[in-house]
Each structure stands twice: as C-alpha cells, then as structure tokens.
Design an enzyme around this catalytic site. Structure first.
Site, PDB file in Angstrom:
ATOM      1  N   ASP A  58      51.654  67.416  31.942  1.00  0.00           N
ATOM      2  CA  ASP A  58      52.149  66.507  32.985  1.00  0.00           C
ATOM      3  C   ASP A  58      52.158  67.178  34.356  1.00  0.00           C
ATOM      4  O   ASP A  58      52.001  66.537  35.383  1.00  0.00           O
ATOM      5  CB  ASP A  58      53.591  66.076  32.662  1.00  0.00           C
ATOM      6  CG  ASP A  58      53.646  64.804  31.817  1.00  0.00           C
ATOM      7  OD1 ASP A  58      54.711  64.538  31.230  1.00  0.00           O
ATOM      8  OD2 ASP A  58      52.616  64.099  31.744  1.00  0.00           O
ATOM      9  N   TYR A  63      46.557  78.827  42.334  1.00  0.00           N
ATOM     10  CA  TYR A  63      46.121  78.104  43.547  1.00  0.00           C
ATOM     11  C   TYR A  63      47.237  78.083  44.588  1.00  0.00           C
ATOM     12  O   TYR A  63      47.011  78.374  45.767  1.00  0.00           O
ATOM     13  CB  TYR A  63      45.744  76.680  43.150  1.00  0.00           C
ATOM     14  CG  TYR A  63      45.300  75.788  44.273  1.00  0.00           C
ATOM     15  CD1 TYR A  63      46.131  74.773  44.743  1.00  0.00           C
ATOM     16  CD2 TYR A  63      44.052  75.940  44.859  1.00  0.00           C
ATOM     17  CE1 TYR A  63      45.736  73.934  45.774  1.00  0.00           C
ATOM     18  CE2 TYR A  63      43.635  75.100  45.896  1.00  0.00           C
ATOM     19  CZ  TYR A  63      44.483  74.098  46.332  1.00  0.00           C
ATOM     20  OH  TYR A  63      44.075  73.267  47.360  1.00  0.00           O
ATOM     21  N   LYS A  80      47.354  79.638  48.428  1.00  0.00           N
ATOM     22  CA  LYS A  80      47.589  78.766  49.579  1.00  0.00           C
ATOM     23  C   LYS A  80      48.795  79.254  50.397  1.00  0.00           C
ATOM     24  O   LYS A  80      48.788  79.226  51.622  1.00  0.00           O
ATOM     25  CB  LYS A  80      47.790  77.316  49.119  1.00  0.00           C
ATOM     26  CG  LYS A  80      46.497  76.638  48.701  1.00  0.00           C
ATOM     27  CD  LYS A  80      45.541  76.545  49.897  1.00  0.00           C
ATOM     28  CE  LYS A  80      44.194  75.997  49.541  1.00  0.00           C
ATOM     29  NZ  LYS A  80      43.296  75.990  50.721  1.00  0.00           N
ATOM     30  N   PRO A 118      48.653  68.990  52.979  1.00  0.00           N
ATOM     31  CA  PRO A 118      48.356  67.619  52.537  1.00  0.00           C
ATOM     32  C   PRO A 118      48.908  67.363  51.139  1.00  0.00           C
ATOM     33  O   PRO A 118      49.050  68.292  50.349  1.00  0.00           O
ATOM     34  CB  PRO A 118      46.825  67.548  52.500  1.00  0.00           C
ATOM     35  CG  PRO A 118      46.328  68.823  53.073  1.00  0.00           C
ATOM     36  CD  PRO A 118      47.439  69.809  53.016  1.00  0.00           C
ATOM     37  N   THR A 119      49.192  66.120  50.848  1.00  0.00           N
ATOM     38  CA  THR A 119      49.579  65.696  49.508  1.00  0.00           C
ATOM     39  C   THR A 119      48.317  65.512  48.672  1.00  0.00           C
ATOM     40  O   THR A 119      47.231  65.906  49.084  1.00  0.00           O
ATOM     41  CB  THR A 119      50.378  64.377  49.588  1.00  0.00           C
ATOM     42  OG1 THR A 119      50.890  64.060  48.282  1.00  0.00           O
ATOM     43  CG2 THR A 119      49.508  63.229  50.066  1.00  0.00           C
ATOM     44  N   ASN A 120      48.438  64.900  47.476  1.00  0.00           N
ATOM     45  CA  ASN A 120      47.249  64.635  46.649  1.00  0.00           C
ATOM     46  C   ASN A 120      46.313  63.685  47.393  1.00  0.00           C
ATOM     47  O   ASN A 120      46.761  62.687  47.937  1.00  0.00           O
ATOM     48  CB  ASN A 120      47.660  63.998  45.317  1.00  0.00           C
ATOM     49  CG  ASN A 120      48.356  64.974  44.407  1.00  0.00           C
ATOM     50  OD1 ASN A 120      49.283  65.665  44.838  1.00  0.00           O
ATOM     51  ND2 ASN A 120      47.917  65.075  43.161  1.00  0.00           N
ATOM     52  N   LEU A 121      45.035  64.036  47.401  1.00  0.00           N
ATOM     53  CA  LEU A 121      44.062  63.285  48.202  1.00  0.00           C
ATOM     54  C   LEU A 121      43.042  62.576  47.316  1.00  0.00           C
ATOM     55  O   LEU A 121      42.829  62.966  46.164  1.00  0.00           O
ATOM     56  CB  LEU A 121      43.323  64.239  49.143  1.00  0.00           C
ATOM     57  CG  LEU A 121      44.218  65.045  50.090  1.00  0.00           C
ATOM     58  CD1 LEU A 121      43.410  66.161  50.750  1.00  0.00           C
ATOM     59  CD2 LEU A 121      44.849  64.129  51.143  1.00  0.00           C
ATOM     60  N   GLY A 124      32.766  69.009  50.989  1.00  0.00           N
ATOM     61  CA  GLY A 124      33.814  68.576  50.058  1.00  0.00           C
ATOM     62  C   GLY A 124      34.483  67.291  50.492  1.00  0.00           C
ATOM     63  O   GLY A 124      34.136  66.704  51.521  1.00  0.00           O
ATOM     64  N   TRP A 128      45.825  61.060  30.778  1.00  0.00           N
ATOM     65  CA  TRP A 128      46.400  62.357  30.403  1.00  0.00           C
ATOM     66  C   TRP A 128      47.915  62.361  30.643  1.00  0.00           C
ATOM     67  O   TRP A 128      48.416  61.750  31.596  1.00  0.00           O
ATOM     68  CB  TRP A 128      45.815  63.483  31.255  1.00  0.00           C
ATOM     69  CG  TRP A 128      44.347  63.734  31.044  1.00  0.00           C
ATOM     70  CD1 TRP A 128      43.515  63.102  30.162  1.00  0.00           C
ATOM     71  CD2 TRP A 128      43.549  64.682  31.748  1.00  0.00           C
ATOM     72  NE1 TRP A 128      42.231  63.575  30.298  1.00  0.00           N
ATOM     73  CE2 TRP A 128      42.233  64.574  31.248  1.00  0.00           C
ATOM     74  CE3 TRP A 128      43.806  65.628  32.755  1.00  0.00           C
ATOM     75  CZ2 TRP A 128      41.173  65.357  31.731  1.00  0.00           C
ATOM     76  CZ3 TRP A 128      42.772  66.408  33.239  1.00  0.00           C
ATOM     77  CH2 TRP A 128      41.476  66.272  32.711  1.00  0.00           C
ATOM     78  N   HIS A 188      32.366  71.716  54.573  1.00  0.00           N
ATOM     79  CA  HIS A 188      31.984  70.396  55.117  1.00  0.00           C
ATOM     80  C   HIS A 188      31.470  69.428  54.056  1.00  0.00           C
ATOM     81  O   HIS A 188      31.446  68.211  54.297  1.00  0.00           O
ATOM     82  CB  HIS A 188      30.924  70.562  56.205  1.00  0.00           C
ATOM     83  CG  HIS A 188      29.589  70.971  55.698  1.00  0.00           C
ATOM     84  ND1 HIS A 188      29.343  72.238  55.192  1.00  0.00           N
ATOM     85  CD2 HIS A 188      28.421  70.293  55.575  1.00  0.00           C
ATOM     86  CE1 HIS A 188      28.082  72.306  54.819  1.00  0.00           C
ATOM     87  NE2 HIS A 188      27.491  71.154  55.025  1.00  0.00           N
TER      88      HIS A 188
HETATM   89  O1  GFB Z   1      45.723  65.102  39.992  1.00  0.00           O
HETATM   90  P1  GFB Z   1      46.144  66.084  38.953  1.00  0.00           P
HETATM   91  O2  GFB Z   1      45.076  66.712  38.129  1.00  0.00           O
HETATM   92  O3  GFB Z   1      46.910  67.289  39.635  1.00  0.00           O
HETATM   93  O4  GFB Z   1      47.189  65.411  37.907  1.00  0.00           O
HETATM   94  P2  GFB Z   1      48.413  67.568  40.077  1.00  0.00           P
HETATM   95  C1  GFB Z   1      48.200  64.571  38.335  1.00  0.00           C
HETATM   96  C2  GFB Z   1      48.831  63.921  37.118  1.00  0.00           C
HETATM   97  O5  GFB Z   1      47.901  62.952  36.595  1.00  0.00           O
HETATM   98  C3  GFB Z   1      49.131  64.884  35.940  1.00  0.00           C
HETATM   99  C4  GFB Z   1      47.805  63.087  35.174  1.00  0.00           C
HETATM  100  O6  GFB Z   1      50.381  64.522  35.391  1.00  0.00           O
HETATM  101  C5  GFB Z   1      48.010  64.578  34.952  1.00  0.00           C
HETATM  102  O7  GFB Z   1      48.384  64.829  33.598  1.00  0.00           O
HETATM  103  N1  GFB Z   1      46.498  62.546  34.751  1.00  0.00           N
HETATM  104  C6  GFB Z   1      46.327  61.427  34.018  1.00  0.00           C
HETATM  105  C7  GFB Z   1      45.297  63.071  35.031  1.00  0.00           C
HETATM  106  N2  GFB Z   1      45.008  61.220  33.770  1.00  0.00           N
HETATM  107  C8  GFB Z   1      44.344  62.241  34.408  1.00  0.00           C
HETATM  108  C9  GFB Z   1      42.962  62.557  34.533  1.00  0.00           C
HETATM  109  O8  GFB Z   1      42.067  61.876  34.015  1.00  0.00           O
HETATM  110  N3  GFB Z   1      42.642  63.659  35.263  1.00  0.00           N
HETATM  111  C10 GFB Z   1      43.604  64.437  35.866  1.00  0.00           C
HETATM  112  N4  GFB Z   1      43.215  65.500  36.588  1.00  0.00           N
HETATM  113  N5  GFB Z   1      44.946  64.176  35.753  1.00  0.00           N
HETATM  114  C11 GFB Z   1      47.207  69.164  41.716  1.00  0.00           C
HETATM  115  C12 GFB Z   1      46.828  70.629  41.694  1.00  0.00           C
HETATM  116  O9  GFB Z   1      48.219  68.998  40.728  1.00  0.00           O
HETATM  117  O10 GFB Z   1      47.745  68.775  42.966  1.00  0.00           O
HETATM  118  C13 GFB Z   1      45.855  70.910  42.810  1.00  0.00           C
HETATM  119  O11 GFB Z   1      46.253  70.954  40.422  1.00  0.00           O
HETATM  120  C14 GFB Z   1      46.401  70.388  44.130  1.00  0.00           C
HETATM  121  O12 GFB Z   1      45.646  72.262  42.879  1.00  0.00           O
HETATM  122  C15 GFB Z   1      46.805  68.952  44.022  1.00  0.00           C
HETATM  123  O13 GFB Z   1      47.501  71.146  44.492  1.00  0.00           O
HETATM  124  C16 GFB Z   1      47.419  68.475  45.317  1.00  0.00           C
HETATM  125  O14 GFB Z   1      48.895  66.631  41.099  1.00  0.00           O
HETATM  126  O15 GFB Z   1      49.267  67.737  38.866  1.00  0.00           O
END
Ligand code: GFB
Length: 326
Positions: free
Chosen positions: A270, A137, A141, A164-167, A14, A203, A12
C-alpha cells in the site's frame, strides 16, 4: 528569465521535462537547451561542467531523475538512491561553478515522514521516519534539496526546491510494472475493456489516499516559481485534495468505459497511508491547478488513444521514452 536566456531543462523527455518544454515554448522562450542521456551523461561531473561552460547556461530546471511506482522503488532502492543522488550533486555543483543565475530542483511529496500530520506542511521535513517502500528515492531527493539550501547559504546562490505531489498526464511512463498508479491502472483498464477481461486487479487494499496533479498544471506552477520565488525554503506544489486508490479505480473505470469488476491484490504494498500536501504557500503566489482529476484522467486517456501508446506495447513505450511522440 529573458525569452532568449539559455535555459537547460534536464530530463526533457520525461513526464515533467516534456511538460516544462511545452510550457516554456508556448510562452515564447527560444533558447531552451535539452540533452538526451545518449548526448550528456548526468552522472559524469566533468561532462556536465563542460556542457555548462560551453553553453553559458543561465537557468536550470532539474526534471531528470530515476523515477517509478511503488514496486519499482521498493525493489531497486540502491539504484534509486545512487542515480538520483549523483544527478542532483552533478547538476547543482556544475550550476554553482558556472554562475547559473537560478536553479529549480524537483523533489517529491515522499520526502515527508510516513506518518506526518496531514496536510503535509514544508516544516514537517525530517521530523520522522520515511515510508520504507521509497526510502532510497526520498533520501536522494532530500539530499538534493539540502544541497541547494547549503549552496545558497555558503555561496549566495539562488537554487530553489519544489516538492510536487503524485503526477500524471501526457508523456507518462506506462511500463506495466515500473509505472505509477495512474498509468498502471489506465493500461490495465484499457486492456481489460479491449480484451473483455472480466475483472481488473488493483494493487494493495485500495485504502491509501493520494493527491494527483496534472503535469501541465505542475509546469505552470514551476514557471511561476522560476519567475517569482527566490526563497531557499522548499515549497509544496499540488492540488491539496486527495482520494482513495479505490475511488481512483472507480473513476478510471468510468473514464475508460470498462464494465467489469474491480478486485484488490493485497499481496502488493500500500505504501504511505496518506500524503496530501498543504499548498497554501504555492497558492499565495497566484497559482491554482486548472485540471480536475476527472478531466485530467479523461485528457490523458485521449492522449494515450491518439498516440496508440498501448497498441504496440513495448515499442510505444520505447518511442515515448525516446521522445518520438512528445
Ligand atoms: O503511484 P504509486 O506507485 O506510488 O502507488 P506512491 C500509489 C498507490 O497506488 C499504492 C496503488 O498504494 C499502490 O499499491 N496501486 C494500485 C498501484 N494499483 C497500482 C498500479 O497498477 N500501479 C502502481 N504503481 N500502484 C510514489 C513513489 O509512491 O510517489 C515515487 O514511489 C514518488 O517515488 C511518487 O515519490 C510521488 O504514491 O505509493
């Protein structure tokens, strides 16, 4: 679900769990049970069974998970696999053994193969190799959603799974290294603006594409699933629209009002080149996301400023995690 049905929201505090609490509370649900990790260890089967028995839980939403961005996932794969596997197994097993009427399990779009056709359809699950950076991960899942499916088949349970997609949104994890892209970028653009840093590092190459859903839109979608969806097949929840990380960085620059340059650090991974989902089945239930990405980013930044998330660094981050702000 009746307004006084005992509903357990695991996780709850998060990003997702806090949005579910806001959504159910706004709808007048009065018997929502929450337990912090200091009160109930979700890795302890006996403790979770006892909790379900004592509270006669009728509905469960599993929003508890060990989550994080691409670097955190890549470097802690054993922890991500183990903790998410055991959290799923413990909660799903306790629900099955304590006559829970309905359980909603949350997966992620990373369960689909790295190079699956786009947009991702639910039937693409397990048709190819996973993205290496978050394989631990993703396997946890997938195991969780399969466990729901098998309990439905063997014991006639009603355990459904949403992907869900990225949140992003209020209550996110803003840790400088462990966070996902939107909170990570927001922190970096904000600091560069305040401190007059001439360039912001993004990144990776900026080429990958991602789909982003505001967490309050997700919470409403999950409510619709709890009320209307009793199919054992996993169901995607997203916007169905994606953008490149470079385009996201430009939007973030405008939202924060940063005037400097954007540079790309290609030494960082990436990850999956693209993972936009087909959300037609979810939309057929009458749900549509309300936030555009631009509006959602602006609302999230406003929340960050109002709650002084970056002002006292780690403390603010810890306060968020303890739920003091949410
Ligand atoms: O959101 P993110 O960490 O996870 O990274 P994923 C998405 C993209 O954003 C990658 C770039 O290509 C990263 O290299 N990026 C650019 C960054 N700048 C940044 C930054 O400052 N921080 C981060 N974190 N990324 C996730 C999974 O994958 O998707 C989780 O790791 C989950 O477990 C989630 O499944 C839905 O989208 O690559």
């Amino acid at each position: 679900m009746k307004k006084d049905s005992p509903i357990f929201v695991a996780g709850h505090r998060g990003l997702v769990g806090s949005a579910i609490i806001r959504n159910l509370t706004s709808k007048g649900y009065t018997n929502i049970l929450c337990r912090g990790r200091d009160e109930l260890d979700l890795l302890d089967q006996a403790a979770v069974n006892y909790f379900f028995q004592q509270n006669k839980i009728e509905y469960v939403v599993i929003a508890a998970a060990k989550v994080g961005g691409i670097l955190y996932n890549q470097n802690y794969q054993a922890d991500f696999l183990y903790e998410n596997l055991v959290i799923a197994a413990t909660l799903i097993n306790a629900a099955a053994n304590n006559d829970v009427k309905k359980l909603l399990y949350l997966g992620s779009s990373c369960i689909y193969p790295k190079l699956a056709p786009q947009p991702l359809k639910e039937e693409y699950l397990l048709t190819g190799p996973l993205e290496p950076t978050n394989e631990g991960y993703a396997i946890a899942k997938i195991a969780g959603l399969k466990l729901c499916e098998k309990y439905n088949m063997q014991y006639g349970k009603n355990f459904i799974s949403a992907m869900p997609t990225n949140l992003y949104g209020p209550g996110d994890n803003f840790h400088p290294d462990h966070s996902h892209v939107i909170p990570g970028m927001l922190r970096r653009f904000h600091r560069a603006k305040i401190e007059g840093i001439p360039e912001v590092v993004v990144w990776g190459s900026g080429n990958p594409k991602r789909e982003f859903l505001h967490v309050d839109d997700l919470a409403e979608g999950l409510y619709v699933l709890m009320e209307k969806y009793d199919d054992p097949t996993v169901i995607n929840v997203g916007t169905g629209v994606d953008c490149s990380i470079a385009e996201l960085a430009c939007m973030m620059k405008d939202v924060v009002g940063y005037q400097g340059e954007i540079v790309f650090d290609t030494s960082k991974p990436d990850g999956t080149p693209r993972k936009v989902m087909d959300v037609s089945r979810m939309k057929s239930l009458g749900w549509e996301p309300k936030y555009s990405l631009a509006d959602g980013l602006a609302e999230t930044y406003q929340w960050v400023l109002e709650n002084k998330i970056f002002d006292d660094g780690k403390t603010a981050y810890n306060r968020i995690r303890r739920g003091a702000i949410i």
